[in-house]
Write a protein that holds these residues in place. Structure first.
Motif, PDB file in Angstrom:
ATOM      1  N   ALA A 122      34.472  29.505 -23.598  1.00  0.00           N
ATOM      2  CA  ALA A 122      35.160  31.020 -23.712  1.00  0.00           C
ATOM      3  C   ALA A 122      36.310  30.738 -22.736  1.00  0.00           C
ATOM      4  CB  ALA A 122      34.324  32.255 -23.532  1.00  0.00           C
ATOM      5  N   GLN A 123      36.052  30.372 -21.572  1.00  0.00           N
ATOM      6  CA  GLN A 123      37.213  30.455 -20.458  1.00  0.00           C
ATOM      7  C   GLN A 123      38.296  29.444 -21.079  1.00  0.00           C
ATOM      8  OE1 GLN A 123      37.047  32.267 -17.739  1.00  0.00           O
ATOM      9  NE2 GLN A 123      38.582  31.651 -16.529  1.00  0.00           N
ATOM     10  N   THR A 124      38.148  28.640 -21.588  1.00  0.00           N
ATOM     11  CA  THR A 124      39.117  27.422 -22.110  1.00  0.00           C
ATOM     12  C   THR A 124      39.821  27.931 -23.356  1.00  0.00           C
ATOM     13  OG1 THR A 124      37.639  26.287 -23.929  1.00  0.00           O
ATOM     14  CG2 THR A 124      37.537  25.390 -21.564  1.00  0.00           C
ATOM     15  N   GLY A 125      39.447  29.024 -24.145  1.00  0.00           N
ATOM     16  CA  GLY A 125      40.138  29.568 -25.168  1.00  0.00           C
ATOM     17  C   GLY A 125      39.677  28.922 -26.363  1.00  0.00           C
ATOM     18  N   LEU A 126      38.619  27.970 -26.354  1.00  0.00           N
ATOM     19  CA  LEU A 126      38.120  27.396 -27.488  1.00  0.00           C
ATOM     20  C   LEU A 126      37.303  28.359 -28.511  1.00  0.00           C
ATOM     21  CD1 LEU A 126      37.268  23.929 -26.065  1.00  0.00           C
ATOM     22  CD2 LEU A 126      39.231  24.272 -27.760  1.00  0.00           C
ATOM     23  N   LEU A 142      29.861  37.884 -21.402  1.00  0.00           N
ATOM     24  CA  LEU A 142      30.868  37.372 -22.579  1.00  0.00           C
ATOM     25  C   LEU A 142      32.013  38.582 -22.793  1.00  0.00           C
ATOM     26  CD1 LEU A 142      31.111  34.904 -24.158  1.00  0.00           C
ATOM     27  CD2 LEU A 142      29.736  35.935 -25.967  1.00  0.00           C
ATOM     28  N   THR A 143      31.811  39.660 -22.577  1.00  0.00           N
ATOM     29  CA  THR A 143      32.717  40.693 -22.820  1.00  0.00           C
ATOM     30  C   THR A 143      34.156  40.562 -22.001  1.00  0.00           C
ATOM     31  OG1 THR A 143      31.971  42.244 -21.023  1.00  0.00           O
ATOM     32  CG2 THR A 143      30.850  42.458 -23.469  1.00  0.00           C
ATOM     33  N   ARG A 144      33.879  39.601 -21.065  1.00  0.00           N
ATOM     34  CA  ARG A 144      35.197  39.510 -20.216  1.00  0.00           C
ATOM     35  C   ARG A 144      36.216  38.465 -21.204  1.00  0.00           C
ATOM     36  NH1 ARG A 144      33.404  35.950 -15.388  1.00  0.00           N
ATOM     37  NH2 ARG A 144      35.588  35.438 -15.134  1.00  0.00           N
ATOM     38  N   PHE A 145      35.722  38.227 -22.412  1.00  0.00           N
ATOM     39  CA  PHE A 145      36.719  37.405 -23.286  1.00  0.00           C
ATOM     40  C   PHE A 145      36.860  38.229 -24.613  1.00  0.00           C
ATOM     41  CE2 PHE A 145      34.245  34.579 -20.593  1.00  0.00           C
ATOM     42  CZ  PHE A 145      35.202  33.876 -19.811  1.00  0.00           C
ATOM     43  N   PRO A 146      37.650  39.317 -24.627  1.00  0.00           N
ATOM     44  CA  PRO A 146      37.587  40.137 -25.901  1.00  0.00           C
ATOM     45  C   PRO A 146      37.929  39.184 -27.032  1.00  0.00           C
ATOM     46  CG  PRO A 146      39.555  40.517 -24.423  1.00  0.00           C
ATOM     47  CD  PRO A 146      38.684  39.530 -23.748  1.00  0.00           C
ATOM     48  N   LYS A 147      38.632  38.193 -27.232  1.00  0.00           N
ATOM     49  CA  LYS A 147      39.022  37.362 -28.082  1.00  0.00           C
ATOM     50  C   LYS A 147      37.504  36.757 -28.841  1.00  0.00           C
ATOM     51  CE  LYS A 147      44.001  36.817 -27.083  1.00  0.00           C
ATOM     52  NZ  LYS A 147      44.883  35.703 -27.114  1.00  0.00           N
TER      53      LYS A 147
END
Length: 231
Positions: A122-126, A142-147
């Protein structure tokens, strides 16, 4: 009768897919090595491990792991597998790790994870725009990554992204991947070969089965171990 696992009698198949499994210090060994053991038995895959370097590294059980490749000499990867650990924050904040995994994931046919490996991806944007699962106790992180779309399934397959939940889900993941690539019959044969018929002694392996005090105690323990992920 020829045993179902006798490779000498197998019909020649297409070129095996290369599965590259990322290793890092403090990782949970079973996240990586349970899928490795399963996939290595399949003719559909060539499996190897890699890390930033080939120097030995310690997993969270204190066992030293030996990556086969470093970032500088990696073979082509068709299936990228990122395992997790109790606190993957160090990997999530390492620019080199993120850049390499992002590049590998952009070229791979499948991008996959087990447990908190989903947080690293998720941190990589993948995982932007994809559904993914993660260990139940890390769902808030995981909610740190809204996308990224959280799915609480044990196994989640969204296009060419496949994720397994907490730790033992890596076995389900590996068998599923064999079925996806090698066909359902190969997946079924591997499940039988491994005698994979879980009968957990306490029947509380999923949070919906566990008593609330136990869930709360484990959640608190996870938050204490991985504070940076929950800030």
């Amino acid at each position: 009768m020829t045993p179902c696992f006798d490779r000498s009698s197998a019909v020649t198949k297409a070129t095996p897919m290369n599965v590259g499994i990322f290793l890092f210090p403090g990782m949970t060994m079973m996240d990586a090595y349970a899928p490795l053991q399963v996939l290595a038995l399949s003719e559909s895959f060539t499996v190897f491990t890699f890390a930033a370097t080939t120097e030995p590294l310690a997993c969270d059980a204190g066992v030293m792991l030996m990556p086969q490749y470093g970032f500088s000499n990696l073979p082509e990867i068709d299936v990228l597998l990122v395992p997790g650990g109790a606190n993957p924050e160090t990997q999530m904040q390492d620019p080199l790790v993120l850049a390499v995994l992002r590049k590998l994931g952009q070229r791979a046919k499948y991008v996959t994870s087990v447990c908190t490996g989903a947080l690293i991806l998720a941190q990589t944007g993948l995982l932007d725009g994809y559904r993914t699962t993660v260990h139940w106790a890390y769902s808030e992180a995981l909610t740190r990554f809204p996308k990224v779309i959280h799915d609480d399934g044990r196994l989640v397959h969204d296009r060419n992204r496949i994720s397994g939940g907490g730790i033992t889900a890596g076995l389900d993941f590996a068998l599923y991947l064999i079925g996806e690539i090698g066909g359902r019959s190969e997946g079924a044969a591997m499940e039988l070969l491994l005698e994979y018929a879980p009968q957990p002694p306490f029947a509380c392996g999923h949070p919906s089965q566990a008593p609330l005090p136990l869930r709360q105690a484990l959640q608190e323990k996870v938050i204490n171990m991985a504070k940076g992920l929950f800030d």
